[in-house]
Design a protein around this motif. Structure first.
Motif: not given
Length: 253
Positions: A162-168, A191-202, A226-231
């Motif tokens: 991600r643009a913030d350096g977190s992995l995704g 670490p990934a932002p809170s709540g991000a993992d569930a969205t990415e898993a879907e 991740d890319a959308d958020a990064s952009s």
């Protein structure tokens, strides 16, 4: 590859689990870790190739007509396994393997080839890879390419963050992505932002259903999310960009 010579496969154990390697006469057509039943993985690859991969059993005297092809395939397997082992032992920083790109189309190939230019121990954001691939506004398509790539590790999509350096995400297995980054850089990944993992898993589940990797608006793939958020982060300046390609890791990373 001919009807007499189907794609062949081997499974190689590694620190991140079993890795499936499938080859054709043109090289490695897919290489990725898996954690489900081998049969399921083989069926998935068979649908993509329209040919069922068979176990690689080396050469023997009963198949002299195809011995030359098998010797070449054995060599590709042996070299790939040796290079993977060297990588996980910290003795290799790049791969020199023949890749068969037949499962990759359109912009996806340009994106993955750009990913290959990210050096060992470094990272680049989805937006940066889009620029490297020649389409600056295609950060989301880069995410989809990373989510659907047939090549893991040897094409280092784990270095796209991600643009913030977190992995995704990483194909629904962010723990593998963290392992690979820490193997190259050492610990200290945000670490990934809170709540991000569930969205990415879907989103990762959507990617596995066969989304088109060339569509910049595709909703498939956790990495596409991740890319959308990064952009958006890069556009608004809300987060500091990831280290540019070619930059050395900060001390302690």
């Amino acid at each position: 590859m001919t009807p007499e010579e189907p794609p062949r496969f081997r499974v190689h154990p590694s620190p991140i689990g079993d890795i499936l390697i499938v080859t054709t006469a043109d090289g490695i057509v897919t290489l990725h870790p898996f954690d489900g039943p081998l049969r399921t993985e083989i069926e998935r690859v068979a649908l993509q190739l329209r040919a069922v991969p068979v176990p690689d059993e080396g050469t023997d005297a009963s198949s002299r007509s195809s011995r030359r092809t098998r010797v070449a395939a054995d060599s590709v397997f042996d070299v790939a396994i040796a290079q993977l082992d060297e990588y996980f032992e910290g003795e290799r920083r790049g791969f020199e393997l023949p890749l068969d790109w037949r499962l990759v189309r359109g912009f996806t190939r340009a994106a993955l080839e750009a990913v290959c230019d990210i050096s060992y121990g470094e990272t680049a954001s989805y937006g940066e890879v889009a620029v490297m691939a020649g389409t600056a506004r295609a950060a989301r398509a880069v995410g989809t390419a990373c989510a659907t790539t047939p090549f893991s590790i040897v094409v280092p999509v784990h270095r796209v963050v991600r643009a913030d350096g977190s992995l995704g995400e990483y194909g629904g297995r962010p723990d593998l992505k963290r392992f690979l980054i820490e193997l190259e850089q050492g610990p200290g990944i945000p670490p990934a932002p809170s709540g991000a993992d569930a969205t990415e898993a879907e989103a990762a589940a959507d990617a596995s259903s066969g989304a088109d990797a060339t569509d910049a608006d595709a909703s498939s793939g956790a990495d596409a999310t991740d890319a959308d958020a990064s952009s958006r982060a890069e556009a608004t300046g809300a987060a500091a960009p990831a280290a540019p390609v070619g930059a050395k890791p900060a001390a302690g990373v």
